[in-house]
Scaffold this motif. Structure first.
Motif, PDB file in Angstrom:
ATOM      1  N   THR A 163      23.684  29.983  -8.378  1.00  0.00           N
ATOM      2  CA  THR A 163      23.978  30.282  -9.786  1.00  0.00           C
ATOM      3  C   THR A 163      23.964  31.779 -10.103  1.00  0.00           C
ATOM      4  O   THR A 163      24.341  32.178 -11.198  1.00  0.00           O
ATOM      5  CB  THR A 163      22.986  29.547 -10.712  1.00  0.00           C
ATOM      6  OG1 THR A 163      21.650  29.839 -10.289  1.00  0.00           O
ATOM      7  CG2 THR A 163      23.215  28.041 -10.664  1.00  0.00           C
ATOM      8  N   THR A 164      23.527  32.599  -9.150  1.00  0.00           N
ATOM      9  CA  THR A 164      23.555  34.053  -9.377  1.00  0.00           C
ATOM     10  C   THR A 164      24.517  34.740  -8.399  1.00  0.00           C
ATOM     11  O   THR A 164      24.525  35.970  -8.300  1.00  0.00           O
ATOM     12  CB  THR A 164      22.160  34.680  -9.170  1.00  0.00           C
ATOM     13  OG1 THR A 164      21.742  34.438  -7.820  1.00  0.00           O
ATOM     14  CG2 THR A 164      21.139  34.122 -10.144  1.00  0.00           C
ATOM     15  N   ASN A 165      25.301  33.943  -7.643  1.00  0.00           N
ATOM     16  CA  ASN A 165      26.165  34.513  -6.596  1.00  0.00           C
ATOM     17  C   ASN A 165      25.377  35.420  -5.661  1.00  0.00           C
ATOM     18  O   ASN A 165      25.812  36.518  -5.315  1.00  0.00           O
ATOM     19  CB  ASN A 165      27.345  35.283  -7.209  1.00  0.00           C
ATOM     20  CG  ASN A 165      28.293  34.348  -7.929  1.00  0.00           C
ATOM     21  OD1 ASN A 165      28.474  33.212  -7.519  1.00  0.00           O
ATOM     22  ND2 ASN A 165      28.867  34.825  -9.027  1.00  0.00           N
ATOM     23  N   CYS A 166      24.216  34.932  -5.277  1.00  0.00           N
ATOM     24  CA  CYS A 166      23.344  35.655  -4.326  1.00  0.00           C
ATOM     25  C   CYS A 166      22.929  37.045  -4.821  1.00  0.00           C
ATOM     26  O   CYS A 166      22.870  37.999  -4.042  1.00  0.00           O
ATOM     27  CB  CYS A 166      23.998  35.730  -2.943  1.00  0.00           C
ATOM     28  SG  CYS A 166      23.963  34.128  -2.107  1.00  0.00           S
ATOM     29  N   THR A 167      22.645  37.134  -6.128  1.00  0.00           N
ATOM     30  CA  THR A 167      22.103  38.396  -6.665  1.00  0.00           C
ATOM     31  C   THR A 167      20.796  38.117  -7.419  1.00  0.00           C
ATOM     32  O   THR A 167      20.443  38.856  -8.333  1.00  0.00           O
ATOM     33  CB  THR A 167      23.102  39.050  -7.640  1.00  0.00           C
ATOM     34  OG1 THR A 167      23.345  38.129  -8.718  1.00  0.00           O
ATOM     35  CG2 THR A 167      24.414  39.400  -6.957  1.00  0.00           C
TER      36      THR A 167
END
Length: 353
Positions: A163-167
């Motif tokens: 859900t954070t695009n791996c951030t």
């Protein structure tokens, strides 16, 4: 997870588990063979604390399964204290039952009382009585029913990545003195750390018993320290977010976050409400409480018949806004659409109602 790019090792493994955990549960992957119902048994459910939603939900499953197999059931509440649990087990043993079901009663804490019960020939099964699923050698518990804590944690952390695009800028809430909880917290931390573009901002030890007093202040101070860099709150239990969500609202944070919350257990009614309404919490890894109750009765029936445990471990399931309309979601519980009652009744045979 495409935006995460190709991943390997722990992150890839966790994202693969997540894909399965988000699906609607319709196929039965539990036992289809076993002993026929042993008639007319007495079983006692010893509850750690009936105020706990998980313990209560399992008791409801045990109740309906006991009625279906034709057994008598008595429930004794340990009221959330060590003295209460000891007294509850002693009362259970005094009833001379055929079996005892431990509802979140820790096997090691109550080892002496459990050994005494086993010495009288009482068969004992547990729900969340140990960190791992399966038999416990000492004290003798025929089998412990639980989902795999490590996989629960991997799924929760993987959803933070997805859900954070791996951030993810993650804060993890946990408590000491809780073997299962610590295992979950450490695995969530490992997954976030293994994602090179994510950060563990803080690892906050807050006892679940003190959440009402501590979480509002914790939440405010984390917001002051990290601001919008705090994108995800991960907890070993939904309870943290009962008190973090109002604190975010007071601080003027939009209900869509950041931060957004994901819980590695157990799927409380309040958590289902937050997930459904999109109010700060976006996921909870919910336990199949009623199904676990049916499994516990089935395992006791195997013990009474002198057969080994089924070895079944329910798969991990993540409740999100996308799948909450299935699997009991409208009733604020994870209750798989896999017809487990029908399957267990078929195993128990014609005496089952």
């Amino acid at each position: 997870e495409a935006a995460c790019g190709p991943q390997s090792g722990l992150v890839a493994d966790s994202l693969a588990l997540l894909a399965t955990a988000q699906q609607h549960t319709t196929a039965w992957d539990g036992p289809t063979t076993g002993p026929k119902a042993s008639p007319g048994k007495l079983v006692v459910y010893v509850a750690q604390d009936m105020r706990n939603g998980g313990v209560l939900g399992v008791s409801q499953g045990v109740q309906s399964a006991a009625a279906a197999i034709g057994w008598k059931l008595k429930i004794i509440d340990g009221v959330g204290t060590v003295a209460g649990r000891v007294s509850a087990i002693n009362q259970a043993v005094a009833l001379k039952p055929d079996g005892i079901v431990l509802g979140s009663v820790d096997a090691q804490e109550e080892a002496a009382a459990i050994r005494a019960a086993a010495q009288q020939g009482i068969k004992i099964v547990g729900w969340h009585s140990a960190a791992a699923a399966g038999p416990v050698q000492d004290p003798p518990i025929f089998t412990n029913v639980t989902t795999e804590a490590v996989n629960v944690a991997k799924v929760a952390a993987a959803y933070a990545l997805q859900t954070t695009n791996c951030t993810a800028g993650a804060v993890i809430f946990w408590q000491s003195g809780d073997a299962i909880g610590i295992k979950k917290a450490e695995m969530m931390r490992d997954v976030i750390k293994a994602c090179g573009t994510c950060k563990v901002l803080d690892y906050v030890n807050t006892p679940l018993a003190d959440t009402a007093a501590r979480m509002p202040q914790n939440t405010t101070s984390l917001l002051q320290r990290f601001g919008a860099g705090w994108t995800v709150g991960l907890g070993i239990n939904d309870l943290y977010f009962d008190f973090a969500a109002p604190a975010l609202r007071t601080a003027g944070v939009a209900s869509s976050g950041p931060p957004r919350f994901i819980s590695a257990g157990d799927g409380s009614v309040a958590a289902f409400d937050r997930v459904r309404s999109g109010s700060y919490q976006i996921g909870t890894v919910a336990e199949p409480l009623h199904e676990a109750g049916w499994q516990l009765i089935d395992e006791l029936n195997r013990a009474l018949a002198g057969q080994p445990p089924s070895g079944y471990v329910a798969p991990v399931h993540l409740v999100t806004k996308d799948n909450i309309q299935f699997d009991g979601g409208p009733k604020n519980i994870y209750d798989p659409d896999n017809n487990y009652e029908r399957h267990y009744k078929a195993v128990w045979g014609s005496t089952a109602r």
